[in-house]
Design a protein around this motif. Structure first.
Motif, mmCIF file in Angstrom:
data_model
loop_
_atom_site.group_PDB
_atom_site.id
_atom_site.type_symbol
_atom_site.label_atom_id
_atom_site.label_comp_id
_atom_site.label_asym_id
_atom_site.label_seq_id
_atom_site.Cartn_x
_atom_site.Cartn_y
_atom_site.Cartn_z
ATOM 1 N N LEU A 188 0.827 -1.196 0.000
ATOM 2 C CA LEU A 188 0.000 0.000 0.000
ATOM 3 C C LEU A 188 0.864 1.249 0.000
ATOM 4 O O LEU A 188 1.997 1.229 0.461
ATOM 5 N N SER A 189 0.300 2.363 -0.485
ATOM 6 C CA SER A 189 0.980 3.637 -0.302
ATOM 7 C C SER A 189 0.909 3.992 1.182
ATOM 8 O O SER A 189 0.046 3.484 1.912
ATOM 9 N N PRO A 190 1.798 4.847 1.689
ATOM 10 C CA PRO A 190 1.798 5.166 3.130
ATOM 11 C C PRO A 190 0.450 5.642 3.670
ATOM 12 O O PRO A 190 0.029 5.159 4.731
ATOM 13 N N PRO A 191 -0.287 6.564 3.004
ATOM 14 C CA PRO A 191 -1.590 6.972 3.557
ATOM 15 C C PRO A 191 -2.573 5.810 3.628
ATOM 16 O O PRO A 191 -3.319 5.671 4.601
ATOM 17 N N ARG A 297 1.627 -8.138 7.106
ATOM 18 C CA ARG A 297 1.328 -8.342 5.680
ATOM 19 C C ARG A 297 1.007 -7.030 4.966
ATOM 20 O O ARG A 297 1.044 -6.972 3.741
ATOM 21 N N LEU A 298 0.631 -5.996 5.735
ATOM 22 C CA LEU A 298 0.336 -4.691 5.146
ATOM 23 C C LEU A 298 1.635 -3.907 5.054
ATOM 24 O O LEU A 298 2.174 -3.479 6.072
ATOM 25 N N VAL A 299 2.129 -3.720 3.854
ATOM 26 C CA VAL A 299 3.448 -3.134 3.653
ATOM 27 C C VAL A 299 3.323 -1.779 2.957
ATOM 28 O O VAL A 299 2.720 -1.667 1.888
ATOM 29 N N ALA A 300 3.884 -0.727 3.572
ATOM 30 C CA ALA A 300 3.870 0.613 2.982
ATOM 31 C C ALA A 300 4.988 0.736 1.956
ATOM 32 O O ALA A 300 6.147 0.422 2.251
ATOM 33 N N LEU A 304 4.526 3.992 -4.434
ATOM 34 C CA LEU A 304 3.150 3.916 -4.917
ATOM 35 C C LEU A 304 2.451 5.265 -4.875
ATOM 36 O O LEU A 304 1.383 5.423 -5.440
ATOM 37 N N LEU A 305 3.061 6.257 -4.197
ATOM 38 C CA LEU A 305 2.467 7.590 -4.168
ATOM 39 C C LEU A 305 2.469 8.234 -5.548
ATOM 40 O O LEU A 305 1.753 9.197 -5.794
ATOM 41 N N PRO A 312 -5.653 1.101 -2.585
ATOM 42 C CA PRO A 312 -4.412 0.322 -2.512
ATOM 43 C C PRO A 312 -4.154 -0.459 -3.794
ATOM 44 O O PRO A 312 -5.037 -0.612 -4.624
ATOM 45 N N ARG A 313 -2.931 -0.969 -3.933
ATOM 46 C CA ARG A 313 -2.487 -1.434 -5.225
ATOM 47 C C ARG A 313 -2.314 -2.938 -5.445
ATOM 48 O O ARG A 313 -2.779 -3.470 -6.417
ATOM 49 N N LEU A 314 -1.562 -3.597 -4.622
ATOM 50 C CA LEU A 314 -1.007 -4.870 -5.076
ATOM 51 C C LEU A 314 -0.996 -5.928 -3.997
ATOM 52 O O LEU A 314 -0.687 -5.647 -2.858
ATOM 53 N N LEU A 315 -1.362 -7.123 -4.397
ATOM 54 C CA LEU A 315 -1.142 -8.272 -3.518
ATOM 55 C C LEU A 315 -0.142 -9.168 -4.217
ATOM 56 O O LEU A 315 -0.285 -9.447 -5.396
#
Length: 342
Positions: A188-191, A297-300, A304-305, A312-315
């Motif tokens: 995910l992006s940081p926000p 599992r949730l990675v900033a 991605l910004l 959010p973007r990608l698994l």
């Protein structure tokens, strides 16, 4: 425990009369999410109920792509009566990954108990569908539209303890799916990372306070072309492109949260004493592990910004092939399967 019950001329699940439980609470959730009171009256029947692949093969039926009707056992029915008010308040007061419940009822004709929840994942086929837990029982349920049956190592299946050369193709597929599930991550992006982490922490705290355990986070990935209509997007949809350019939609949802820390669970904990990171532990410990494992599992990903999308973007999987240490961990996990009933 307050077990407020009622009936309504507007609510007739499957076209039959019913007794409603806590509907003053679930009516608020329906209004919040724009769900009409008679949403479960049509689109399914009691004859369409089928055994699920989940816990205990519970009878269930879909209502289009939007909702799922599921039968309740007596323990889960009691739990929903006990947590109904708290659940309603939790879902009304903030963002959540919990699968929403919109109806809790008893069918007058048969006396059977049911609840109706949102279909938070939408319909398949799925590129991948994971069931992630607060213990060593992560698994892959579907890959490229193909269901993956559970093939456990049990103490009575002696051939499975004689090396992988004795495993069936189905066993190999199940094992590899477990390995992928243990190492999947959501980038995910940081926000967005802060947003989803806050939901996960808030939900984990609520689950612990309500003495609940053994729940899962479902993670689904599918292509937009497989989304049937505007109601088929599921809950908190995440859009992205994979490395090969494929556009995907990812959904996250916490399910199976009706199990309380009862005497039978305490006995099961003793029976499974040799099992590592088991699900049968007290709610505080399970909730703490659930948040720790899933938050990892949730990675900033700051890069991605560059994409201004608000989703959010990608698994992806961190590993395609397990290392020797990871395989050792999984083997230890599999050894503990001999004491599991799931």
């Amino acid at each position: 425990m307050s077990s407020s019950s009622s009936s309504s001329s507007e609510i007739a699940p499957g076209g039959r009369s019913c007794e409603l439980f806590h509907d003053e609470i679930f009516a608020k959730l329906r209004r919040k999410d724009g769900v009409p009171d008679g949403f479960a009256n049509e689109g399914w029947s009691f004859d369409s109920l089928k055994g699920s692949s989940g816990k205990g093969g519970t009878q269930m039926s879909k209502i289009g792509n939007s909702y799922i009707v599921k039968e309740l056992g007596s323990e889960d029915h009691t739990t929903l009566l006990q947590i109904g008010a708290s659940l309603g308040q939790h879902l009304e007061s903030g963002d959540s990954l919990l699968c929403p419940v919109y109806l809790h009822f008893k069918d007058t004709e048969s006396g059977r108990l049911f609840f109706v929840m949102k279909n938070t994942l939408g319909s398949g086929p799925f590129k991948v569908l994971y069931d992630l837990k607060g213990c060593n029982d992560d698994k892959m349920l579907e890959e490229d539209g193909h269901k993956i049956p559970a093939v456990h190592k049990r103490i009575w299946r002696m051939n499975m303890w004689c090396g992988r050369s004795q495993w069936s193709e189905e066993r190999e597929q199940y094992y590899e799916g477990k390995m992928k599930a243990q190492h999947c991550e959501i980038r995910l992006s940081p926000p967005e990372h802060r947003q989803f982490l806050a939901m996960l922490e808030r939900d984990s705290d609520w689950l612990v306070r309500n003495n609940l355990m053994d729940y899962s986070l479902l993670v689904s990935v599918r292509e937009p072309r497989n989304i049937k209509d505007e109601y088929d997007w599921g809950q908190n949809p995440i859009r992205n492109r994979l490395k090969d350019g494929t556009e995907v939609v990812v959904n996250l949802s916490i399910i199976d949260y009706f199990q309380r820390w009862t005497m039978s669970k305490k006995v099961a904990r003793i029976v499974k004493i040799a099992e590592r990171n088991k699900a049968t532990v007290d709610p505080k410990k399970y909730g703490r592990r659930f948040f720790k494992r899933l938050s990892a599992r949730l990675v900033a990903v700051p890069a991605l910004l560059e994409d201004q999308s608000s989703l959010p973007r990608l698994l992806a999987s961190r590993v395609a092939v397990t290392s020797s240490s990871e395989e050792k961990d999984c083997k230890e996990t599999e050894a503990s399967d001999s004491t599991r009933s799931g």
